[in-house]
Scaffold this motif. Structure first.
Motif, PDB file in Angstrom:
ATOM      1  N   GLY A 274       1.342   6.202  -1.664  1.00  0.00           N
ATOM      2  CA  GLY A 274       0.617   5.439  -2.685  1.00  0.00           C
ATOM      3  C   GLY A 274      -0.871   5.421  -2.405  1.00  0.00           C
ATOM      4  N   MET A 275      -1.234   5.242  -1.144  1.00  0.00           N
ATOM      5  CA  MET A 275      -2.649   5.171  -0.783  1.00  0.00           C
ATOM      6  C   MET A 275      -3.342   6.506  -1.014  1.00  0.00           C
ATOM      7  SD  MET A 275      -2.918   2.769   2.555  1.00  0.00           S
ATOM      8  CE  MET A 275      -2.667   0.998   2.390  1.00  0.00           C
ATOM      9  N   GLU A 276      -2.623   7.594  -0.706  1.00  0.00           N
ATOM     10  CA  GLU A 276      -3.232   8.915  -0.872  1.00  0.00           C
ATOM     11  C   GLU A 276      -3.582   9.185  -2.328  1.00  0.00           C
ATOM     12  OE1 GLU A 276      -0.369  11.352   1.014  1.00  0.00           O
ATOM     13  OE2 GLU A 276      -1.355  11.230   2.969  1.00  0.00           O
TER      14      GLU A 276
ATOM     15  N   ALA B  97      -4.379   6.921  -4.593  1.00  0.00           N
ATOM     16  CA  ALA B  97      -5.566   6.128  -4.927  1.00  0.00           C
ATOM     17  C   ALA B  97      -6.824   6.792  -4.363  1.00  0.00           C
ATOM     18  CB  ALA B  97      -5.414   4.714  -4.373  1.00  0.00           C
ATOM     19  N   VAL B  98      -6.742   7.274  -3.114  1.00  0.00           N
ATOM     20  CA  VAL B  98      -7.901   7.909  -2.485  1.00  0.00           C
ATOM     21  C   VAL B  98      -8.302   9.164  -3.265  1.00  0.00           C
ATOM     22  CG1 VAL B  98      -8.710   9.083  -0.409  1.00  0.00           C
ATOM     23  CG2 VAL B  98      -7.396   6.991  -0.204  1.00  0.00           C
ATOM     24  N   GLU B  99      -7.300   9.951  -3.638  1.00  0.00           N
ATOM     25  CA  GLU B  99      -7.548  11.161  -4.423  1.00  0.00           C
ATOM     26  C   GLU B  99      -8.288  10.832  -5.721  1.00  0.00           C
ATOM     27  OE1 GLU B  99      -4.156  13.917  -5.654  1.00  0.00           O
ATOM     28  OE2 GLU B  99      -3.551  13.237  -3.655  1.00  0.00           O
ATOM     29  N   GLU B 100      -7.790   9.818  -6.422  1.00  0.00           N
ATOM     30  CA  GLU B 100      -8.389   9.439  -7.717  1.00  0.00           C
ATOM     31  C   GLU B 100      -9.821   8.976  -7.534  1.00  0.00           C
ATOM     32  OE1 GLU B 100      -4.292   7.861  -9.891  1.00  0.00           O
ATOM     33  OE2 GLU B 100      -5.923   6.470  -9.485  1.00  0.00           O
ATOM     34  N   ILE B 101     -10.040   8.137  -6.513  1.00  0.00           N
ATOM     35  CA  ILE B 101     -11.374   7.571  -6.296  1.00  0.00           C
ATOM     36  C   ILE B 101     -12.357   8.674  -5.902  1.00  0.00           C
ATOM     37  CG2 ILE B 101     -12.700   6.117  -4.727  1.00  0.00           C
ATOM     38  CD1 ILE B 101     -10.188   4.253  -4.724  1.00  0.00           C
ATOM     39  N   ASN B 102     -11.923   9.564  -4.999  1.00  0.00           N
ATOM     40  CA  ASN B 102     -12.821  10.626  -4.565  1.00  0.00           C
ATOM     41  C   ASN B 102     -13.131  11.612  -5.688  1.00  0.00           C
ATOM     42  OD1 ASN B 102     -13.020   9.498  -2.090  1.00  0.00           O
ATOM     43  ND2 ASN B 102     -11.576  10.893  -1.084  1.00  0.00           N
TER      44      ASN B 102
ATOM     45  N   PHE C  75     -11.979  -5.880   8.991  1.00  0.00           N
ATOM     46  CA  PHE C  75     -11.276  -6.472   7.857  1.00  0.00           C
ATOM     47  C   PHE C  75      -9.887  -5.855   7.725  1.00  0.00           C
ATOM     48  CE2 PHE C  75     -10.160  -6.970   3.379  1.00  0.00           C
ATOM     49  CZ  PHE C  75     -10.449  -8.310   3.191  1.00  0.00           C
ATOM     50  N   MET C  76      -8.886  -6.705   7.479  1.00  0.00           N
ATOM     51  CA  MET C  76      -7.510  -6.208   7.393  1.00  0.00           C
ATOM     52  C   MET C  76      -6.890  -6.682   6.086  1.00  0.00           C
ATOM     53  SD  MET C  76      -4.521  -6.861  10.181  1.00  0.00           S
ATOM     54  CE  MET C  76      -2.781  -6.916   9.794  1.00  0.00           C
ATOM     55  N   LEU C  77      -6.429  -5.722   5.297  1.00  0.00           N
ATOM     56  CA  LEU C  77      -5.688  -6.048   4.067  1.00  0.00           C
ATOM     57  C   LEU C  77      -4.357  -5.323   4.163  1.00  0.00           C
ATOM     58  CD1 LEU C  77      -5.414  -7.196   1.202  1.00  0.00           C
ATOM     59  CD2 LEU C  77      -6.579  -5.178   0.351  1.00  0.00           C
ATOM     60  N   THR C  78      -3.290  -6.059   4.422  1.00  0.00           N
ATOM     61  CA  THR C  78      -2.010  -5.407   4.610  1.00  0.00           C
ATOM     62  C   THR C  78      -1.269  -5.263   3.285  1.00  0.00           C
ATOM     63  OG1 THR C  78       0.182  -5.637   5.562  1.00  0.00           O
ATOM     64  CG2 THR C  78      -1.093  -7.633   5.386  1.00  0.00           C
ATOM     65  N   PRO C  79      -0.701  -4.082   3.030  1.00  0.00           N
ATOM     66  CA  PRO C  79       0.026  -3.894   1.785  1.00  0.00           C
ATOM     67  C   PRO C  79       1.366  -4.618   1.763  1.00  0.00           C
ATOM     68  CG  PRO C  79       0.102  -1.894   3.100  1.00  0.00           C
ATOM     69  CD  PRO C  79      -0.806  -2.835   3.806  1.00  0.00           C
TER      70      PRO C  79
ATOM     71  N   ALA D  60       4.880   1.779  -2.251  1.00  0.00           N
ATOM     72  CA  ALA D  60       3.873   2.741  -2.703  1.00  0.00           C
ATOM     73  C   ALA D  60       2.869   2.059  -3.622  1.00  0.00           C
ATOM     74  CB  ALA D  60       4.553   3.903  -3.406  1.00  0.00           C
ATOM     75  N   ALA D  61       3.377   1.215  -4.515  1.00  0.00           N
ATOM     76  CA  ALA D  61       2.491   0.533  -5.464  1.00  0.00           C
ATOM     77  C   ALA D  61       1.558  -0.427  -4.737  1.00  0.00           C
ATOM     78  CB  ALA D  61       3.320  -0.218  -6.500  1.00  0.00           C
ATOM     79  N   ASP D  62       2.077  -1.126  -3.732  1.00  0.00           N
ATOM     80  CA  ASP D  62       1.236  -2.026  -2.939  1.00  0.00           C
ATOM     81  C   ASP D  62       0.129  -1.238  -2.243  1.00  0.00           C
ATOM     82  OD1 ASP D  62       2.331  -4.530  -3.444  1.00  0.00           O
ATOM     83  OD2 ASP D  62       3.909  -4.290  -1.939  1.00  0.00           O
ATOM     84  N   GLY D  63       0.503  -0.077  -1.695  1.00  0.00           N
ATOM     85  CA  GLY D  63      -0.481   0.766  -1.021  1.00  0.00           C
ATOM     86  C   GLY D  63      -1.591   1.184  -1.969  1.00  0.00           C
ATOM     87  N   TYR D  64      -1.190   1.582  -3.174  1.00  0.00           N
ATOM     88  CA  TYR D  64      -2.141   2.018  -4.200  1.00  0.00           C
ATOM     89  C   TYR D  64      -3.101   0.876  -4.545  1.00  0.00           C
ATOM     90  CZ  TYR D  64      -3.503   4.029  -8.761  1.00  0.00           C
ATOM     91  OH  TYR D  64      -4.187   4.543  -9.834  1.00  0.00           O
ATOM     92  N   ASP D  65      -2.533  -0.312  -4.729  1.00  0.00           N
ATOM     93  CA  ASP D  65      -3.354  -1.474  -5.084  1.00  0.00           C
ATOM     94  C   ASP D  65      -4.313  -1.861  -3.960  1.00  0.00           C
ATOM     95  OD1 ASP D  65      -2.258  -1.614  -7.523  1.00  0.00           O
ATOM     96  OD2 ASP D  65      -1.122  -3.470  -7.216  1.00  0.00           O
TER      97      ASP D  65
END
Lengths: 402, 357
Positions: free
Chosen positions: A72-74, A76-81, A140-144, A327-332
């Protein structure tokens, strides 16, 4: 004696090989996908990408959760980059869902890499071990998905993207008292799992307060004896429960539903966010899940644009696997961090401690819309507040409860 | 002949101590020069812990010839006892180092007592019963600790097997909370204490091996009937080795527990026991220096291979298999002994030449 040890060790090694292979084969797809954004990043030539790190179980028995969050995180990173502007450099390390040395060493590896913001850990045990380190280091820590209350309470720099366990249990009790006030309730939970125990405790406390009729509250199992849950189901059946609360993951829940069907026991089953994914269990007859109520912040079958695009991309990257709430939490998490970084003007040159202070300021005031909820805000402890959404499985898809 | 043998043993022991001391000094120097990254600094204490565990298990597996599959269980008992003791003594004892030592002794003591209790019935039996019982013991301990709640408040220390039975008073704090494990642990473990623990373990184990008791223990391992016939109390000597091994594992566990802010009971499962056994087997049964080196190398190896990303665990397994094949193959052993003789030969010749001059 020597022979016995040799055989035993050989057997263990073969087992660990298989465990490794399983996750290894899934890797190739994601690493290939991972290369893409780094290529684009180089092309964009920003030079000052924000470094975000994740630790999670990428190998072993819990790798399913870690790989889902990373997937999920990958995306989001792809989209942002691809958007240009602020770039993100992302790295995931394996903590094997361990609650002490492996987790800390995975975190230390990320620290040596130059991580500015920590977007982990995936499991509660690892998150607790790392949380104290982030407080020391002022990262800073934001846990999914580490949902125990203790995680957020460790320090003011720690935030959660998921509901806390007692909170989720309490919402479940509230929903039951509204929709099924006269039900006789049985609770089955995994006493060796902090997630399951946390929800069950929160639920039982709230149920007592609301005066719900809980007939069975001690049908517990542990990770070592979860291969057969028939005793617990029978206990609920004998007590005449017409509502069974299952605060644990879908793999065990599939067993409960299957066994209940074979003994012709058909109460209303009620699950939590860990239940999401039950419709994709291999070899599970999904008709058994008809009428199952679950509280999940994410629905992969939703038709809104953001979810559809996320699900399509996730399937592309992960051999057609349907994303779950992890996955959705990771994306968010990545989008929440990105929005906060943009608002606070954080880039690759900001020190971790400065970023920590700026992000705390942002997160105490900002509102985020994501896949797992609209209008999400955080309280002063770093716990999230979002509307709990409950769905009921009807004809093989989730239908929101009105 | 006898004195020469004695000298050789003393020399091997000396080498073992020197290797450990040299490694400690080297690491301290690197650390003070700031040459260690944060992940490398993070390995220091767990490596000491695993060395102690491997050496203490080697006493049981290599010297006594008993197979234990529950070493992590003793480590876990020690870890949780140590964490509780350190938390309870927080106000009573001033210095962190003193508190750490007390916690480690308490951890070792509890583990030793547990080892004694399960040893009473099991060590009377012949065969691999100890393996079966220790395996079960480790798993039982994991599950009991995983359901234990312990906390401290104004009235003192409380402990229960479920949360509903335990109500902490005003300002109370949980030390162990069931499946979450020990949380909010104050990290008082230090590398120096880890070094002291390793030296203590080596001192106890090496002295035991080379004492009268040690020879009796080895006699029991090699031929039980012959040992019995010369009047050795088989059960008592096996018990000695087992309890000492459990005690040392408990101490190591306490140090481990106090090095992290949280830990769960599931850490001390069968896999961890097997991991320690792997260190012992690959280091060589009964070879103490081998255990020290293999524990250090094999603990750091999977961490050092993080660059391989998701393949590291596969490669780790392959490395283990290769090491086992090589070190156990007769050809390799021959080659090593030939090389060893040659080296010794060089030294001896030099000495002889030197003495002639």
């Amino acid at each position: 004696m020597k022979k016995f040890i040799a055989l035993l060790l050989a057997a263990m090694m073969v087992m660990s090989m298989f465990a490794g292979c399983q996750s290894g084969s899934e890797q190739t797809a994601t690493t290939a996908a991972q290369d893409q954004p780094t290529g684009e990043q180089a092309a964009a030539d920003t030079g000052a990408a924000v470094k975000i790190g994740l630790t999670g179980p990428l190998t072993g028995g819990n790798s399913e959760y870690g790989l889902a969050v990373r997937g999920g995180m990958e995306i989001a990173v792809e989209e942002i980059n691809a958007k240009g502007g602020l770039q993100i450099e992302f790295k995931a390390e394996d903590d094997e869902a361990d609650g002490s040395d492996k987790a800390v060493s995975a975190y230390n590896t990320l620290k040596d890499w130059g991580m500015q913001i920590f977007a982990g850990a995936v499991t509660t045990g690892s998150a607790l071990a790392i949380a104290a380190e982030t407080v020391n280091d002022q990262i800073f820590m934001l846990t999914p998905s580490a949902s125990a209350e203790d995680v957020a309470l460790t320090g003011s720099n720690i935030y959660q993207m998921c509901f806390t366990d007692p909170n989720q249990g309490a919402s479940a009790a509230e929903l039951m008292s509204q929709k099924w006030p006269d039900a006789t309730i049985g609770v089955i939970y995994d006493s060796s799992d902090p997630y399951s125990t946390g929800i069950a405790e929160g639920f039982l406390a709230k149920a007592e307060e609301l005066g719900l009729n809980v007939a069975v509250d001690d049908a517990a199992f542990t990770a070592d004896n979860k291969a057969d849950l028939s005793t617990q189901v029978t206990q609920c059946k004998d007590a005449g429960c017409d509502m069974v609360f299952l605060p644990f993951y879908y793999t065990e829940a599939a067993q409960v539903l299957t066994y209940a069907n074979t003994v012709d026991y058909h109460p209303t089953f009620f699950g939590c966010d860990g239940m999401d994914g039950i419709l994709n269990v291999e070899g599970f007859d999904t008709t058994l899940a008809e009428g199952l109520v679950l509280m999940t912040p994410f629905d992969a079958n939703a038709t809104d644009e953001a979810t559809v695009s996320f699900v399509t991309k996730y399937k592309e990257n992960n051999d057609g696997k349907v994303p779950n709430q992890f996955a959705a939490d990771g994306y968010d998490v990545i989008y929440a961090l990105y929005n906060a970084c943009v608002a606070a003007g954080i880039d690759g040159s900001t020190s971790a401690a400065d970023a920590c202070a700026l992000l705390q300021e942002q997160f105490s005031t900002m509102t985020v819309d994501g896949l797992t909820g609209k209008g999400m805000t955080w309280d002063e402890n770093g716990m999230i507040s979002k509307a709990p959404a409950a769905v009921v499985v009807t004809d093989g898809i989730y239908v929101p409860i009105s | 002949m006898k004195t020469m043998l004695g000298n050789m043993k003393t020399r091997t022991n000396l080498v073992t101590y020197l290797v450990v001391i040299a490694a400690f000094v080297l690491m301290q120097v690197f650390n003070s020069l700031g040459m260690l990254s944060s992940s490398q600094r993070g390995y220091l204490v767990p490596v000491c812990v695993y060395i102690s565990l491997a050496v203490s298990l080697n006493l049981l597996v290599g010297v006594c010839g008993e197979l234990s599959l529950g070493h992590a269980g003793f480590m876990g008992i020690g870890a949780f006892t140590g964490v509780v003791v350190a938390a309870v003594l927080k106000d009573a004892v001033a210095g962190d180092a003193v508190r750490l030592v007390l916690a480690m002794i308490a951890g070792g003591f509890t583990a030793g007592v547990m080892g004694f209790l399960i040893g009473i019935p099991v060590l009377r039996l012949r065969g691999d019963y100890l393996a079966i019982v220790t395996l079960a013991f480790g798993e039982i301990m994991k599950n009991i600790i995983g359901n234990t709640y312990a906390g401290i408040d104004g009235e003192g220390f409380h402990m229960a097997i479920s949360t509903s039975k335990m109500k902490l008073g005003e300002g109370g704090k949980y030390i162990i909370s069931g499946p979450l494990g020990a949380t909010g642990v104050e990290k008082i473990a230090t590398f120096t204490m880890g070094f002291v623990l390793v030296m203590f373990t080596l001192f106890v184990v090496l002295n035991l091996i080379n004492s009268k008791e040690g020879r009796a223990i080895k006699a029991v391992r090699d031929n039980r009937i012959a040992a019995e016939s010369v009047g050795i109390n088989v059960t008592a000597f096996r018990m000695k080795a087992f309890v000492v091994s459990a005690f040392l594992a408990g101490m190591a566990g306490a140090l481990f527990g106090l090095n992290y802010s949280s830990m769960t009971a599931s850490k001390f499962n069968f896999n961890t026991s097997i991991n320690i056994l792997v260190f012992v087997v690959l280091g060589g049964m009964g070879n103490i220096l081998g255990s020290v080196i293999s524990a250090a190398v094999l603990y750091i190896l999977p961490e050092a291979m993080r660059g391989l990303e998701d393949f590291r665990m596969i490669i780790y397994a392959v490395v283990l298999i290769l090491v086992m094949l090589f070190t156990w193959s007769p050809k390799f052993k021959d080659a090593v002994s030939v090389a060893g003789d040659k080296i010794k030969g060089i030294f001896r010749k030099k000495k002889e030449v030197g003495s002639n001059e």
